[in-house]
Design an enzyme around this catalytic site. Structure first.
Site, PDB file in Angstrom:
ATOM      1  N   TYR A 131      32.294-112.671   7.162  1.00 20.71           N
ATOM      2  CA  TYR A 131      31.707-111.958   8.281  1.00 20.71           C
ATOM      3  C   TYR A 131      32.714-110.960   8.855  1.00 20.71           C
ATOM      4  CZ  TYR A 131      30.026-111.121  12.984  1.00 20.71           C
ATOM      5  OH  TYR A 131      29.647-110.521  14.145  1.00 20.71           O
ATOM      6  N   MET A 133      35.384-109.845   7.418  1.00 19.07           N
ATOM      7  CA  MET A 133      35.761-108.843   6.425  1.00 19.07           C
ATOM      8  C   MET A 133      34.781-107.695   6.423  1.00 19.07           C
ATOM      9  SD  MET A 133      38.506-109.406   5.093  1.00 19.07           S
ATOM     10  CE  MET A 133      38.426-108.156   3.858  1.00 19.07           C
ATOM     11  N   HIS A 428      40.720 -47.185 -17.759  1.00 23.04           N
ATOM     12  CA  HIS A 428      39.486 -47.877 -17.375  1.00 23.04           C
ATOM     13  C   HIS A 428      39.019 -47.436 -15.981  1.00 23.04           C
ATOM     14  CE1 HIS A 428      36.805 -51.539 -17.315  1.00 23.04           C
ATOM     15  NE2 HIS A 428      36.905 -51.287 -16.023  1.00 23.04           N
ATOM     16  N   GLU A 429      39.948 -47.496 -15.030  1.00 23.23           N
ATOM     17  CA  GLU A 429      39.562 -47.147 -13.653  1.00 23.23           C
ATOM     18  C   GLU A 429      39.244 -45.659 -13.523  1.00 23.23           C
ATOM     19  OE1 GLU A 429      38.760 -49.401 -11.644  1.00 23.23           O
ATOM     20  OE2 GLU A 429      39.656 -51.058 -12.744  1.00 23.23           O
TER      21      GLU A 429
HETATM   22 ZN    ZN Z   1      35.723 -51.889 -14.451  1.00 27.11          ZN
END
Ligand code: ZN
Ligand code: ADP
Ligand code: MG
Length: 610
Positions: A131, A133, A428-429
């Protein structure tokens, strides 16, 4: 662990007490009557000294005529009766006649003590131990997780961090709708006497960061009532059956303090459409939702409790939540327009020393699509940057630089890239920038950089000059071309088989845009309809799947149309790049040196847009 120890000690002490009592009982047995042998008894009876024989259960005792004498307990064989003894030991009839014989039931105390206690005691200890516990475990839970209790964060009217409508910039229509709620909370009686029905539930709808939580707080602050705040996800934690009892608890607390506001943030976490779950679907979420509905139906509308809920996914909410008498009032918070942005910036600039040259209007112009939370974050980043630079006041430069940080994440200047990778990034940019620059339906390019930010290797920033609510087909086309600009340039410069993994997210975004053009906006040859109704099905707690409302054949046609848009965009991008190769090389050269180039440089290199 604390609880465990405490309980352990309690059980230990209990053990000692019981052992003590047991000892007492035993002692009583020892100290009681003196024990005599059978032959002594026979002798006494025959001598006429005995007044009474008491037979009690299996034991036999003698009361002597001598009043002072103690009771005598006779030591006999376990099952031998008094009758046997009379027969076997030759007690004379004459002496028997003077004797009274009393048969008593077994003493209950002794019976218990003697027979049952040894069995029951360990059992009792065992039960007691368990109980304590389990109580201990529950205790720990309620500390850590609010087992069954809502533990709402409560804000009382005199809180220092109290918010009012003045803290919420813009959102004029939303505030107007909520003034009514505030008036009611201030004086519920006035309304009920007039027979007016007050909404029980208000649903705040808006994308993240548009100030839903802030507005709900402001309502409570304006009305000067307690504010019970819980988030949908907090109802559903770890333990089954907790959600519903938390809801009950939350409403009970609010009802006690009425007039009050119950605020359920992110209600979509519990309020998703029911019955869509796999496998019967009586899950935790559903029970919690049911309990919310029960509570909302349960209380008297004139009690003065108003339930405010917030969500950014009104489309996934269970229709039952939106029925009359529940969340039947809906307040929508949009992303702020330029005027609102200026106001929001004003509010968050109040406690920050700004350079007198800073124009909030200009910053508002540069931040279309920013939410209120983004703007607050922007000024905060700017303040941090100012401190880092050792300046006294936040300047425009710091704020403008922080825009990119908020948009794209922090710069990662320390990431070491080889010259070769830097070159790929530059091409890319520059590809994005050039295609964007010469496609007149694209927003102007404001910045190109080969410095990595967040997950992006480099970035090309374009900014609309005004707030846009609609997108045209021409804009989509140009944007698709610009998105593919980086990919196309990499192919042209480095060759088809040297294309890198860099453009993968560009391709993904472009595909998504093309799909939307076909299936949602009716911009393809497939014509005037949408495909896929996009209602969400809930699969095992949250996945989603578009519901197909078209045939496999149509699916093929859609794929083809998406492919067409992308192919066309790639062709356009290639044309732009092919006819501006010298500009491309110039831009790459400048990027390799400066790493970041601004709008003025871009216009100098590329010339006019047309
Ligand atoms: Zn890009
Ligand atoms: P949501 O709950 O809609 O995601 P929040 O209410 O949590 O958004 O907003 C986050 C923060 O953004 C607020 O604490 C506030 O600082 C700022 N904010 C958002 N909208 C506004 C606004 N209209 N006026 C002032 N500040 C705002
Ligand atoms: Mg919120």
């Amino acid at each position: 662990m604390r609880h465990f120890l405490k309980n352990f000690i309690i059980v230990f002490v209990a053990l000692f007490v019981i052992a003590g009592i047991l000892g007492l009982v035993k002692n009583e047995q020892n100290k009681g009557p003196e024990t005599v042998s059978i032959s002594k008894m026979v002798e006494e009876i025959n001598a006429g000294q005995v007044k009474k024989v008491i037979i009690q259960g299996d034991s036999l005792s003698l009361q002597l005529k001598d009043e002072k004498a103690k009771l005598q307990k006779v030591q006999k064989e376990p099952n031998g009766t008094f009758g046997d003894i009379v027969k076997n030991y030759g007690i004379t009839d004459a002496s028997l006649k003077q004797l009274s014989v009393e048969v008593k039931g077994e003493s209950s105390l002794k019976f218990w003590a003697g027979n049952l206690l040894p069995v029951l005691l360990p059992l009792a200890i065992f039960i007691l131990f368990f109980y304590f516990m389990t109580r201990g475990v529950q205790g720990m839970n309620s500390k850590a997780m609010g087992f069954g209790q809502s533990n709402p964060r409560q804000t009382t009217p005199d809180d220092k961090n109290k918010k009012t409508f003045a803290d919420v910039a813009g959102a004029k229509e939303s505030k107007q709708e909520l003034v009514e709620v505030v008036d009611f909370l201030k004086d519920p009686k006035k309304f009920t006497e007039m027979g007016a029905k007050i909404p029980k539930g208000v649903l705040l709808v808006g994308s993240p960061g548009t100030g839903k939580t802030l507005l709900a707080r402001a309502v409570a602050g304006e009305a000067n009532v307690p504010f019970f705040n819980m988030s949908g996800s907090e109802f559903v934690e770890m333990f089954v059956g907790v959600g519903a009892s938390r809801v009950r608890d939350l409403f009970n607390k609010a009802k006690k303090e009425a007039p009050a506001i119950v605020f359920i943030d992110e209600i979509d976490a519990v309020g998703r459409r029911r019955g869509a779950g796999m496998g019967g679907g009586h899950d935790e979420r559903e029970q919690t939702l049911n309990q919310i509905l029960v509570e909302m139906d349960g209380f008297d509308p004139n009690l003065g409790v108003i339930v405010v809920a917030a969500t950014n996914r009104p489309d996934v909410l269970d229709p039952a939540l939106l029925r009359p008498g529940r969340f039947d009032r809906r307040v929508t918070l949009d992303l702020p327009d330029i005027k609102d942005r200026e106001e929001i910036l004003g509010i968050h600039a109040k406690n920050k020393p700004l350079e007198s040259t800073v124009s909030l209007r200009k910053i508002a112009e540069r931040t279309p699509g920013f939410s209120g939370a983004d703007l607050a974050n922007l000024l905060n980043e700017a303040a941090i940057l100012t401190v880092r630079r050792g300046l006294k006041k936040v300047g425009e430069l710091e704020i403008l630089e922080s825009i990119e940080k908020v948009l794209l994440g922090p710069e990662r200047k320390n990431r070491i890239i080889s010259d070769h990778e830097k070159k790929i990034t530059a091409y890319h940019e520059a590809g994005h920038a050039i295609v964007g620059h010469y496609s007149i339906h694209c927003d102007p390019v404001r910045k190109v950089s080969v410095i990595s930010r967040g997950s992006a290797g480099g970035y090309t920033l374009k900014m609309p000059t005004e707030d846009k609510h609609y997108h045209t087909l021409a804009q989509f086309r140009d944007e698709l071309a610009m998105m593919l600009g980086g990919y196309v340039v990499e192919k042209i410069i480095f060759g088809d088989d040297m294309i890198s993994t860099g453009p993968s997210s560009d391709l993904k975004n472009a595909t998504e845009v093309a799909q939307a053009m076909v299936t949602r906006y009716g911009m393809s040859a497939l014509g005037t309809r949408t495909f896929g109704d996009h209602p969400e099905m809930v699969f095992l707690g949250g996945g989603k799947a578009d519901q197909k409302d078209y045939s496999e054949k149509t699916a093929e046609a859609i794929d083809k149309e998406v492919g067409n848009f992308l192919a066309e965009a790639e062709k356009r991008a290639r044309e732009v790049v092919d006819s501006h190769r010298p500009q491309l090389e110039d831009m790459v050269k400048e990027l390799m040196v400066k790493e970041t180039i601004e709008q003025e440089d871009i216009e100098r290199i590329l010339g006019s847009r047309a």
